[in-house]
Design a protein around this motif. Structure first.
Motif, short mmCIF file in Angstrom:
data_model
loop_
_atom_site.label_atom_id
_atom_site.label_comp_id
_atom_site.label_asym_id
_atom_site.label_seq_id
_atom_site.Cartn_x
_atom_site.Cartn_y
_atom_site.Cartn_z
N GLY A 178 0.80 -1.18 -0.06
CA GLY A 178 -0.11 -0.02 0.18
C GLY A 178 0.98 1.32 -0.05
N LEU A 179 0.11 2.37 0.22
CA LEU A 179 0.88 3.65 0.13
C LEU A 179 1.60 3.75 1.38
N ILE A 180 3.03 4.23 1.52
CA ILE A 180 3.78 4.69 2.63
C ILE A 180 3.61 5.91 2.95
N PRO A 181 3.18 6.47 3.95
CA PRO A 181 3.07 7.84 4.53
C PRO A 181 4.39 8.36 4.72
N GLU A 182 4.69 9.84 4.55
CA GLU A 182 5.92 10.47 5.03
C GLU A 182 5.97 10.79 6.21
N THR A 183 6.07 9.78 7.02
CA THR A 183 6.05 9.77 8.65
C THR A 183 6.98 8.57 9.13
N TRP A 184 7.23 8.80 10.39
CA TRP A 184 8.09 7.67 10.91
C TRP A 184 7.45 6.27 10.68
N ILE A 185 7.90 5.10 10.43
CA ILE A 185 7.48 3.88 10.37
C ILE A 185 7.67 3.36 11.67
N THR A 186 6.97 2.80 12.44
CA THR A 186 6.94 2.06 13.65
C THR A 186 6.26 0.67 13.64
N GLU A 187 5.73 0.20 12.55
CA GLU A 187 4.88 -1.22 12.67
C GLU A 187 6.18 -2.18 12.31
N THR A 188 6.07 -3.18 12.86
CA THR A 188 6.72 -4.26 12.56
C THR A 188 6.84 -4.79 11.05
N ARG A 189 7.69 -4.99 10.49
CA ARG A 189 7.63 -5.35 9.21
C ARG A 189 8.88 -6.33 8.81
N ALA A 190 8.79 -6.90 7.51
CA ALA A 190 9.94 -7.85 7.15
C ALA A 190 10.65 -7.05 6.13
N PHE A 191 11.90 -7.28 5.62
CA PHE A 191 12.58 -6.56 4.73
C PHE A 191 13.20 -7.52 3.67
N HIS A 192 13.48 -6.89 2.57
CA HIS A 192 13.86 -7.70 1.34
C HIS A 192 15.51 -7.97 1.57
#
Length: 331
Positions: free
Chosen positions: A153-167
């Motif tokens: 989805g769209l990524i906002p121009e804010t700090w990202i605090t959600e747990t997420r996986a990386f490539h």
């Protein structure tokens, strides 16, 4: 008004395009932190930059006069600078631009963390010291849109605090560096703007870039040269790329805008303008015809079949090719 810039990453894609923009303002003075084996090597690296900038004799001499070279390392405490050099920066640096980074997708996580986290800690320490000295005006921190990892989805121009996986480890280490900066900014009241470029490519008009980065390896792959023309079915997958001159202009402008403090900017093409991978393939084929380059006809196969094929033939594929394909975000 005189401004004194401390810049990391001047020999990289973004930094090499940014420094001449800063030099356009005659009142600017610039410290360049550059890795070098010796003072002679340090001066040689500056001359290579001046050659890349294609400056005439007068402007080249002016650049040498207004640039102060610092032999150091962003990973080392206080950038491995002498006490005298570090103290001079602390007492007179008005702007900090951190654009240095090891843009390698497949480093061991501990190594990637050392590069990203050590550098941001040293930048924060310097910024705070300059602030205490009463001279700091602005900090530009160059991150990457890759800190969003595999979020959809769209990524906002804010700090990202959600747990997420990386490539890859590059994305993860840069995300952890951002987390550190996010914690320290309010604690120390630092005047920081964060820039998250997507995949940086050459100048929008000339294509010029100081060295090739991952986009050019992806193009090599999409040309079919590395896989004898076999490519996975890419569907409507897109690749967000951004010209290096656009990124450099944004960072320079931001450094002059105090109202940008605390903001995060995504320096990207965006979903509407990002190129489809299949369209990039068509462009590469057109270029090959114009320049009479020998590339194979592309044959698209299902991704699962491509993965099976690459695993079955991995012992016959050069290691350098395997490393490149592992870093591609669409696998």
């Amino acid at each position: 008004m005189k401004s004194n810039y401390f810049v990391t990453g001047a020999t990289g894609a973004i930094g090499s395009m940014l420094v001449p923009l800063l030099l356009e303002e005659p009142q600017n003075r610039i410290w360049l932190l550059i890795r070098a084996k010796s003072p002679e090597h340090l001066r040689q690296r500056l001359e290579e930059l001046i050659e890349f900038w294609e400056l005439d004799t007068t402007r080249a001499d002016d650049a040498r006069r207004r640039i102060s070279l610092l032999q150091g390392d962003t990973d080392e405490p206080r950038f491995a600078l002498s006490e005298q050099a570090y103290g001079e920066i602390v007492n007179s640096c008005t702007h900090i631009i951190h654009s240095a980074g090891v843009v390698r997708m497949n480093l061991p996580l501990d190594t990637a963390r050392k590069h990203a986290l050590s550098a941001v800690k040293n930048i924060v320490e310097l910024a705070h010291a300059c602030q205490v000295a009463g001279v700091l005006q602005k900090v530009e921190y160059v991150s990457t849109i890759g800190v969003a990892g595999k979020m959809s989805g769209l990524i906002p121009e804010t700090w990202i605090t959600e747990t997420r996986a990386f490539h890859n480890t590059y994305e993860q280490s840069k995300a952890e560096a951002e987390d550190y900066l996010r914690e320290k900014m309010p604690e120390l009241n630092l005047p920081v703007t964060v820039h998250r470029p997507s995949m940086v490519v050459g100048h929008s008009e000339t294509g010029k870039i100081i060295h090739f980065q991952i986009f050019y390896y992806i193009c090599d792959f999409l040309s079919g040269r590395l896989t004898f023309g076999l490519l996975p079915h890419l569907g409507n997958a897109k690749l967000d790329i951004i010209p290096v001159d656009y990124v450099a202009k944004c960072i320079k402008t931001s450094s002059q805008r105090l109202d940008f403090v605390g903001k995060i900017f995504h320096l990207c093409s965006g979903p509407d303008q990002a190129l489809k991978l299949v369209d990039i393939i068509k462009i590469l084929q057109c270029i090959s015809k114009e320049h009479v380059l020998d590339i194979p006809k592309v044959i698209s196969i299902p991704l699962w079949a491509f993965n099976i094929l690459t695993k079955a033939t991995k012992h016959f594929i050069p290691k350098s090719t395997r490393r490149k394909t592992k870093s591609f975000p669409f696998f």
